[in-house]
Design an enzyme around this catalytic site. Structure first.
Site, PDB file in Angstrom:
ATOM      1  N   CYS A  62      35.604  10.850  17.051  1.00 35.91           N
ATOM      2  CA  CYS A  62      34.417  10.639  17.893  1.00 35.91           C
ATOM      3  C   CYS A  62      34.648  11.267  19.264  1.00 35.91           C
ATOM      4  O   CYS A  62      33.763  11.916  19.835  1.00 35.91           O
ATOM      5  CB  CYS A  62      34.135   9.147  18.083  1.00 35.91           C
ATOM      6  SG  CYS A  62      33.963   8.199  16.569  1.00 35.91           S
ATOM      7  N   HIS A 104      32.477  13.347  22.044  1.00 38.73           N
ATOM      8  CA  HIS A 104      31.871  12.405  22.992  1.00 38.73           C
ATOM      9  C   HIS A 104      32.782  11.986  24.139  1.00 38.73           C
ATOM     10  O   HIS A 104      32.338  11.261  25.032  1.00 38.73           O
ATOM     11  CB  HIS A 104      31.395  11.149  22.253  1.00 38.73           C
ATOM     12  CG  HIS A 104      30.322  11.411  21.233  1.00 38.73           C
ATOM     13  ND1 HIS A 104      29.041  11.784  21.571  1.00 38.73           N
ATOM     14  CD2 HIS A 104      30.355  11.370  19.873  1.00 38.73           C
ATOM     15  CE1 HIS A 104      28.317  11.943  20.459  1.00 38.73           C
ATOM     16  NE2 HIS A 104      29.098  11.704  19.419  1.00 38.73           N
ATOM     17  N   CYS A 154      26.743  11.025  12.237  1.00 38.59           N
ATOM     18  CA  CYS A 154      27.771  11.802  12.924  1.00 38.59           C
ATOM     19  C   CYS A 154      28.954  12.077  12.003  1.00 38.59           C
ATOM     20  O   CYS A 154      29.484  13.182  11.954  1.00 38.59           O
ATOM     21  CB  CYS A 154      28.270  11.024  14.147  1.00 38.59           C
ATOM     22  SG  CYS A 154      27.871  11.808  15.717  1.00 38.59           S
ATOM     23  N   CYS A 161       9.402 -15.293  10.443  1.00 40.35           N
ATOM     24  CA  CYS A 161      10.415 -15.356  11.507  1.00 40.35           C
ATOM     25  C   CYS A 161       9.859 -16.162  12.679  1.00 40.35           C
ATOM     26  O   CYS A 161      10.548 -16.979  13.289  1.00 40.35           O
ATOM     27  CB  CYS A 161      10.762 -13.950  12.012  1.00 40.35           C
ATOM     28  SG  CYS A 161      11.166 -12.735  10.742  1.00 40.35           S
ATOM     29  N   HIS A 211      11.549 -19.010  15.177  1.00 38.42           N
ATOM     30  CA  HIS A 211      12.158 -18.469  16.398  1.00 38.42           C
ATOM     31  C   HIS A 211      11.191 -18.299  17.569  1.00 38.42           C
ATOM     32  O   HIS A 211      11.627 -18.103  18.694  1.00 38.42           O
ATOM     33  CB  HIS A 211      12.862 -17.147  16.068  1.00 38.42           C
ATOM     34  CG  HIS A 211      13.967 -17.340  15.065  1.00 38.42           C
ATOM     35  ND1 HIS A 211      15.107 -18.029  15.359  1.00 38.42           N
ATOM     36  CD2 HIS A 211      14.068 -16.979  13.762  1.00 38.42           C
ATOM     37  CE1 HIS A 211      15.893 -18.072  14.283  1.00 38.42           C
ATOM     38  NE2 HIS A 211      15.275 -17.452  13.301  1.00 38.42           N
ATOM     39  N   ARG A 217      22.506 -10.686   9.453  1.00 34.28           N
ATOM     40  CA  ARG A 217      21.826 -11.891   9.941  1.00 34.28           C
ATOM     41  C   ARG A 217      20.410 -11.978   9.385  1.00 34.28           C
ATOM     42  O   ARG A 217      19.949 -13.049   8.991  1.00 34.28           O
ATOM     43  CB  ARG A 217      21.800 -11.895  11.478  1.00 34.28           C
ATOM     44  CG  ARG A 217      21.459 -13.231  12.059  1.00 34.28           C
ATOM     45  CD  ARG A 217      22.563 -14.237  11.753  1.00 34.28           C
ATOM     46  NE  ARG A 217      22.189 -15.621  12.032  1.00 34.28           N
ATOM     47  CZ  ARG A 217      21.529 -16.403  11.178  1.00 34.28           C
ATOM     48  NH1 ARG A 217      21.155 -15.956  10.001  1.00 34.28           N
ATOM     49  NH2 ARG A 217      21.244 -17.629  11.488  1.00 34.28           N
ATOM     50  N   CYS A 273      18.884 -15.004   7.018  1.00 32.91           N
ATOM     51  CA  CYS A 273      17.641 -15.709   7.342  1.00 32.91           C
ATOM     52  C   CYS A 273      16.660 -15.620   6.177  1.00 32.91           C
ATOM     53  O   CYS A 273      16.066 -16.619   5.781  1.00 32.91           O
ATOM     54  CB  CYS A 273      16.987 -15.092   8.581  1.00 32.91           C
ATOM     55  SG  CYS A 273      17.274 -16.029  10.097  1.00 32.91           S
TER      56      CYS A 273
END
Lengths: 150, 269
Positions: B84, B88, B122, B185, B189, B226, B230
């Site tokens: 990388c 960069h 990349c 959702c 939330h 995540r 859910c």
């Protein structure tokens, strides 16, 4: 569970005998004045069994959202829904039944799941697809339990 | 929600007075940078212990993955013989801001791409290396390292212009009911943030700290992990890691946390 299967098979058999093409296994019910006046199973539920279904996290899991003082021995009552203390004095049996079967028939925007409904759902996990959250018998047991909350 | 927080605040305040402790984090009204207008980071919904663990670099377990990512940053991989850092350079400069403004529209792809997808792009095009698998140790480490370079910067995603249609799709997903539990959702939330579901407190579902070290997982996880969790909790078929649906949702949810600081690696329950 075997009891449920027997019930479902019996129901399917009746439908076949009646010459109905539908594979619908759901007990039929009528909504009258925002209530389901008659039992889904044709008989009264068992309140003690209903309490277990009510608490069980894989079945009713009602304490995820509601509070019940009589069940304070159970840890952690959720705060999403109202307390169910005295719920039997606020609603009659038929109203309680519709609330459990399909709360959206009463309030379309409610977060409360419909415990006896398979239609109109979106992207249900395969293992739950076409299945109700509770059996008709369990719904009646929960209704019988709710009737004890005075 | 208000009742709950007020009760907690009162309880803690009373306790503090009783034991002679002065004002501390008990003042729920002032969350500093972790609250912007009515938007609050998941940080503000955690216990004092979890918060202390997050902000202490030596205690934060997610930093192990950040350090691993720092090693990967300078490790040559693939047929092109590059790392990388070959292109960069110093990540502290070149990667600063990435965690705050991704996902972005990739004009070549004609859709959004998130940090994980940019890393694999990349690796393929420039390094001629095999892609990292989603949730692999390498992917979590490098994503943690890249996002960590934006620590404290305010989340600021572009949602207009070319990003607008993807933002709208993500928003529609957020408000769509799904699964056997038939929940969106937003119902947890947005409508119920701050309320308890059994023993757990519902947060706003902000994603400004991802990959987040979750105590329940005992490791960091991606936003898409995540989202999948859910979705499965409401008994809905999850979408795939890196699916268009989740990248669109990622943009929308990130926008919901606009202005909140990047916290990678956040520590959550």
């Amino acid at each position: 569970m075997p009891k449920t299967k027997t019930l479902v098979s019996a129901f399917a058999a009746i439908l076949l005998m009646a010459g109905t093409a539908s594979a619908d296994e759901l007990a039929k019910y009528d909504v009258v004045d925002m209530a389901i006046p008659t039992s889904l199973t044709g008989k009264a539920g068992d309140a003690a069994a209903g309490e277990k279904v009510f608490i069980n996290r894989k079945l009713g899991n009602c304490l995820a959202c509601h509070q019940v003082t009589a069940l304070k021995a159970q840890p952690f009552h959720g705060l999403i829904g109202p307390t169910l203390d005295g719920v039997a004095e606020r609603y009659n049996e038929g109203q309680l039944r519709l609330q459990v079967v399909n709360a959206k028939a009463i309030n379309p925007d409610t977060i409360m799941p419909a415990f006896y409904r398979t239609e109109g759902l979106h992207r249900v996990l395969k293992k739950f697809d076409g299945k109700t959250m509770l059996s008709a018998e369990q719904v009646e047991d929960v209704v019988a339990y709710l009737k004890t909350l005075k | 929600m208000k009742f709950f927080w007020r009760d907690i605040t009162l309880a803690v305040a009373t306790l503090s007075v009783a034991v002679g402790v002065g004002a501390s984090s008990a003042n729920a009204a002032d969350w500093g940078p972790y609250q912007v207008e009515d938007r609050r980071s998941g940080y503000t919904y955690m216990t004092d212990e979890s918060r202390a663990m997050q902000v202490d670099t030596f205690q934060n377990p997610g930093m192990l993955w950040v350090e691993e990512g720092a090693d990967l940053w300078t490790t040559v991989d693939g047929k092109a013989g590059k790392s990388c850092s070959t292109c960069h350079g110093d990540a502290a400069e070149s990667m600063k801001g990435i965690g705050a403004r991704y996902p972005v529209v990739d004009e070549g792809m004609g859709k959004l791409k998130n940090v994980e997808q940019q890393i694999n792009s990349c690796r393929g095009k420039n390094m001629e290396a095999a892609p990292y698998k989603w949730e692999s140790k390498e992917m979590l480490s490098l994503t943690s390292y890249v996002n960590h370079q934006s620590l404290g910067l305010p989340v600021s995603v572009k949602v207009d212009g070319a990003a607008a249609p993807f933002f709208e799709k993500g928003k529609a997903f957020y408000y769509e009911r799904r699964g056997q539990l038939d929940m969106s959702c937003s119902q947890c939330h947005e409508d119920n943030a701050g309320n308890m579901v059994r023993a757990n407190i519902l947060s706003e579902g902000q994603i400004n700290g991802f990959p987040t070290y979750r105590l329940k997982w005992q490791k960091p996880g991606s936003t898409h992990r995540r989202f999948r969790g859910c979705n499965k909790q409401v008994r809905s078929t999850p979408f795939g890691y890196g699916s268009d649906e989740y990248v669109n949702l990622e943009l929308y949810v990130k926008w919901r946390g606009r202005g909140l600081p990047v916290e990678t690696p956040a520590v959550r329950n």
